[in-house]
Design a protein around this motif. Sequence first.
Motif, PDB file in Angstrom:
ATOM      1  N   THR A 107       0.836  -1.194   0.000  1.00 52.32           N
ATOM      2  CA  THR A 107       0.000   0.000   0.000  1.00 52.32           C
ATOM      3  C   THR A 107       0.871   1.244   0.000  1.00 52.32           C
ATOM      4  O   THR A 107       2.075   1.175   0.237  1.00 52.32           O
ATOM      5  CB  THR A 107      -0.946   0.000   1.226  1.00 52.32           C
ATOM      6  OG1 THR A 107      -1.847   1.105   1.118  1.00 52.32           O
ATOM      7  CG2 THR A 107      -0.171   0.101   2.524  1.00 52.32           C
ATOM      8  N   LYS A 108       0.233   2.377  -0.248  1.00 50.13           N
ATOM      9  CA  LYS A 108       0.956   3.639  -0.129  1.00 50.13           C
ATOM     10  C   LYS A 108       1.277   3.866   1.349  1.00 50.13           C
ATOM     11  O   LYS A 108       0.506   3.483   2.221  1.00 50.13           O
ATOM     12  CB  LYS A 108       0.120   4.796  -0.670  1.00 50.13           C
ATOM     13  CG  LYS A 108      -0.007   4.754  -2.168  1.00 50.13           C
ATOM     14  CD  LYS A 108      -0.668   6.009  -2.672  1.00 50.13           C
ATOM     15  CE  LYS A 108      -0.566   6.028  -4.183  1.00 50.13           C
ATOM     16  NZ  LYS A 108      -0.803   7.345  -4.723  1.00 50.13           N
ATOM     17  N   ARG A 109       2.414   4.492   1.603  1.00 52.39           N
ATOM     18  CA  ARG A 109       2.839   4.719   2.996  1.00 52.39           C
ATOM     19  C   ARG A 109       1.850   5.544   3.789  1.00 52.39           C
ATOM     20  O   ARG A 109       1.707   5.365   4.991  1.00 52.39           O
ATOM     21  CB  ARG A 109       4.213   5.399   3.028  1.00 52.39           C
ATOM     22  CG  ARG A 109       5.308   4.422   3.339  1.00 52.39           C
ATOM     23  CD  ARG A 109       6.628   5.083   3.611  1.00 52.39           C
ATOM     24  NE  ARG A 109       6.612   5.851   4.839  1.00 52.39           N
ATOM     25  CZ  ARG A 109       7.207   7.031   4.989  1.00 52.39           C
ATOM     26  NH1 ARG A 109       7.866   7.577   4.010  1.00 52.39           N
ATOM     27  NH2 ARG A 109       7.143   7.669   6.124  1.00 52.39           N
ATOM     28  N   ASN A 110       1.145   6.445   3.124  1.00 56.56           N
ATOM     29  CA  ASN A 110       0.206   7.291   3.863  1.00 56.56           C
ATOM     30  C   ASN A 110      -1.030   6.520   4.336  1.00 56.56           C
ATOM     31  O   ASN A 110      -1.848   7.052   5.069  1.00 56.56           O
ATOM     32  CB  ASN A 110      -0.191   8.525   3.049  1.00 56.56           C
ATOM     33  CG  ASN A 110      -0.920   8.193   1.764  1.00 56.56           C
ATOM     34  OD1 ASN A 110      -1.182   7.047   1.441  1.00 56.56           O
ATOM     35  ND2 ASN A 110      -1.220   9.218   0.997  1.00 56.56           N
ATOM     36  N   ARG A 111      -1.149   5.239   3.937  1.00 58.90           N
ATOM     37  CA  ARG A 111      -2.264   4.401   4.408  1.00 58.90           C
ATOM     38  C   ARG A 111      -1.794   3.301   5.357  1.00 58.90           C
ATOM     39  O   ARG A 111      -2.589   2.475   5.791  1.00 58.90           O
ATOM     40  CB  ARG A 111      -3.001   3.792   3.219  1.00 58.90           C
ATOM     41  CG  ARG A 111      -3.690   4.854   2.352  1.00 58.90           C
ATOM     42  CD  ARG A 111      -4.622   4.259   1.360  1.00 58.90           C
ATOM     43  NE  ARG A 111      -5.821   3.742   2.029  1.00 58.90           N
ATOM     44  CZ  ARG A 111      -6.699   2.945   1.429  1.00 58.90           C
ATOM     45  NH1 ARG A 111      -6.523   2.575   0.182  1.00 58.90           N
ATOM     46  NH2 ARG A 111      -7.756   2.501   2.082  1.00 58.90           N
ATOM     47  N   GLU A 112      -0.503   3.284   5.685  1.00 57.24           N
ATOM     48  CA  GLU A 112       0.036   2.224   6.539  1.00 57.24           C
ATOM     49  C   GLU A 112      -0.652   2.180   7.900  1.00 57.24           C
ATOM     50  O   GLU A 112      -1.010   1.103   8.384  1.00 57.24           O
ATOM     51  CB  GLU A 112       1.544   2.396   6.721  1.00 57.24           C
ATOM     52  CG  GLU A 112       2.161   1.308   7.567  1.00 57.24           C
ATOM     53  CD  GLU A 112       3.665   1.444   7.702  1.00 57.24           C
ATOM     54  OE1 GLU A 112       4.320   0.426   7.971  1.00 57.24           O
ATOM     55  OE2 GLU A 112       4.194   2.571   7.554  1.00 57.24           O
ATOM     56  N   ASN A 113      -0.850   3.321   8.522  1.00 60.57           N
ATOM     57  CA  ASN A 113      -1.497   3.341   9.847  1.00 60.57           C
ATOM     58  C   ASN A 113      -2.923   2.802   9.777  1.00 60.57           C
ATOM     59  O   ASN A 113      -3.377   2.111  10.685  1.00 60.57           O
ATOM     60  CB  ASN A 113      -1.491   4.746  10.438  1.00 60.57           C
ATOM     61  CG  ASN A 113      -0.112   5.157  10.899  1.00 60.57           C
ATOM     62  OD1 ASN A 113       0.751   4.320  11.146  1.00 60.57           O
ATOM     63  ND2 ASN A 113       0.112   6.447  10.984  1.00 60.57           N
ATOM     64  N   GLU A 114      -3.619   3.109   8.688  1.00 62.94           N
ATOM     65  CA  GLU A 114      -4.977   2.604   8.502  1.00 62.94           C
ATOM     66  C   GLU A 114      -4.981   1.068   8.456  1.00 62.94           C
ATOM     67  O   GLU A 114      -5.808   0.418   9.102  1.00 62.94           O
ATOM     68  CB  GLU A 114      -5.545   3.173   7.196  1.00 62.94           C
ATOM     69  CG  GLU A 114      -6.940   2.744   6.859  1.00 62.94           C
ATOM     70  CD  GLU A 114      -7.395   3.279   5.502  1.00 62.94           C
ATOM     71  OE1 GLU A 114      -8.474   2.831   5.061  1.00 62.94           O
ATOM     72  OE2 GLU A 114      -6.700   4.100   4.875  1.00 62.94           O
ATOM     73  N   VAL A 115      -4.038   0.486   7.718  1.00 61.74           N
ATOM     74  CA  VAL A 115      -3.927  -0.973   7.639  1.00 61.74           C
ATOM     75  C   VAL A 115      -3.589  -1.545   9.016  1.00 61.74           C
ATOM     76  O   VAL A 115      -4.195  -2.533   9.454  1.00 61.74           O
ATOM     77  CB  VAL A 115      -2.856  -1.400   6.605  1.00 61.74           C
ATOM     78  CG1 VAL A 115      -2.649  -2.908   6.626  1.00 61.74           C
ATOM     79  CG2 VAL A 115      -3.230  -0.942   5.221  1.00 61.74           C
ATOM     80  N   MET A 116      -2.636  -0.930   9.692  1.00 55.61           N
ATOM     81  CA  MET A 116      -2.231  -1.423  11.016  1.00 55.61           C
ATOM     82  C   MET A 116      -3.411  -1.405  11.991  1.00 55.61           C
ATOM     83  O   MET A 116      -3.593  -2.339  12.770  1.00 55.61           O
ATOM     84  CB  MET A 116      -1.077  -0.587  11.571  1.00 55.61           C
ATOM     85  CG  MET A 116       0.211  -0.684  10.777  1.00 55.61           C
ATOM     86  SD  MET A 116       0.996  -2.283  10.888  1.00 55.61           S
ATOM     87  CE  MET A 116       1.747  -2.149  12.495  1.00 55.61           C
ATOM     88  N   GLU A 117      -4.204  -0.350  11.948  1.00 57.47           N
ATOM     89  CA  GLU A 117      -5.362  -0.257  12.842  1.00 57.47           C
ATOM     90  C   GLU A 117      -6.388  -1.339  12.540  1.00 57.47           C
ATOM     91  O   GLU A 117      -6.967  -1.935  13.458  1.00 57.47           O
ATOM     92  CB  GLU A 117      -5.999   1.135  12.741  1.00 57.47           C
ATOM     93  CG  GLU A 117      -5.160   2.218  13.384  1.00 57.47           C
ATOM     94  CD  GLU A 117      -5.640   3.629  13.061  1.00 57.47           C
ATOM     95  OE1 GLU A 117      -6.728   3.782  12.442  1.00 57.47           O
ATOM     96  OE2 GLU A 117      -4.921   4.580  13.422  1.00 57.47           O
ATOM     97  N   LEU A 118      -6.619  -1.620  11.254  1.00 54.34           N
ATOM     98  CA  LEU A 118      -7.557  -2.683  10.883  1.00 54.34           C
ATOM     99  C   LEU A 118      -7.059  -4.044  11.365  1.00 54.34           C
ATOM    100  O   LEU A 118      -7.829  -4.848  11.911  1.00 54.34           O
ATOM    101  CB  LEU A 118      -7.763  -2.713   9.368  1.00 54.34           C
ATOM    102  CG  LEU A 118      -8.622  -1.588   8.786  1.00 54.34           C
ATOM    103  CD1 LEU A 118      -8.523  -1.562   7.274  1.00 54.34           C
ATOM    104  CD2 LEU A 118     -10.070  -1.753   9.238  1.00 54.34           C
ATOM    105  N   ILE A 119      -5.787  -4.294  11.173  1.00 48.07           N
ATOM    106  CA  ILE A 119      -5.216  -5.569  11.619  1.00 48.07           C
ATOM    107  C   ILE A 119      -5.326  -5.680  13.135  1.00 48.07           C
ATOM    108  O   ILE A 119      -5.717  -6.725  13.665  1.00 48.07           O
ATOM    109  CB  ILE A 119      -3.752  -5.709  11.153  1.00 48.07           C
ATOM    110  CG1 ILE A 119      -3.692  -5.781   9.630  1.00 48.07           C
ATOM    111  CG2 ILE A 119      -3.102  -6.938  11.780  1.00 48.07           C
ATOM    112  CD1 ILE A 119      -2.297  -5.604   9.052  1.00 48.07           C
ATOM    113  N   GLU A 120      -5.007  -4.605  13.826  1.00 44.52           N
ATOM    114  CA  GLU A 120      -5.087  -4.604  15.294  1.00 44.52           C
ATOM    115  C   GLU A 120      -6.521  -4.881  15.760  1.00 44.52           C
ATOM    116  O   GLU A 120      -6.742  -5.595  16.735  1.00 44.52           O
ATOM    117  CB  GLU A 120      -4.592  -3.266  15.840  1.00 44.52           C
ATOM    118  CG  GLU A 120      -4.652  -3.132  17.342  1.00 44.52           C
ATOM    119  CD  GLU A 120      -3.723  -4.083  18.095  1.00 44.52           C
ATOM    120  OE1 GLU A 120      -4.060  -4.442  19.234  1.00 44.52           O
ATOM    121  OE2 GLU A 120      -2.669  -4.460  17.543  1.00 44.52           O
ATOM    122  N   GLU A 121      -7.481  -4.316  15.044  1.00 40.21           N
ATOM    123  CA  GLU A 121      -8.894  -4.502  15.408  1.00 40.21           C
ATOM    124  C   GLU A 121      -9.339  -5.957  15.224  1.00 40.21           C
ATOM    125  O   GLU A 121     -10.034  -6.515  16.066  1.00 40.21           O
ATOM    126  CB  GLU A 121      -9.765  -3.579  14.551  1.00 40.21           C
ATOM    127  CG  GLU A 121     -11.243  -3.667  14.831  1.00 40.21           C
ATOM    128  CD  GLU A 121     -12.054  -2.741  13.934  1.00 40.21           C
ATOM    129  OE1 GLU A 121     -13.242  -3.042  13.727  1.00 40.21           O
ATOM    130  OE2 GLU A 121     -11.502  -1.739  13.437  1.00 40.21           O
TER     131      GLU A 121
END
Length: 185
Positions: free
Chosen positions: A130-144
């Motif tokens: 993914t684009k780096r500016n969406r990395e936190n979004e992916v991490m949050e989904l995985i964490e959830e």
Amino acid sequence: MLNIILIFALQLVYVPILTLRTIFLVKNMSIAASSFGVLEALVYVFGLSLVFSGHQSVAEMVVYAVGFGVGLYIGTRIENKLAIGYTCLVVNLMELNEELIVVLRTKGFGVTVFEGKGRDSKRYQLEILTKRNRENEVMELIEEYEPKAFIISYEPRRFKGGFLVKSMKRHIKKANNSQQQSDSL
């Protein structure tokens, strides 16, 4: 006192430019890197001329060094906000989580699933580019959905083909079609 304030301010401009220039060089964005290089050199020469303009006070040299440190901090914060480039996340799961995969794909992330054998049992691995500016979004989904997931994130230098490239080409094609339609009106 004016020199000290000016030296500090110049460092707060110079060092973030230096940081961004370095990052653009590493990411092989040579035009942006060379543009920042010109700005960097101008600010650097002007700042040094102030520091070494006759008598060098210890205070001016200390402020120059402190400004450099604060500038590095600011530069890295700016780069993190820009989040230039791409990131690849490798997510290791104990069990296959179809719900997480569907959610990620629905949100536009390309997900490749691998099955493998771990020390004690079967494991599943998700690979997400993914684009780096969406990395936190992916991490949050995985964490959830998978709070115990083991995640490795790294920046790929080059890639070719795949879901993300097709998606980008579709986006460019849509933008070009929209532009052509507006030009014909």
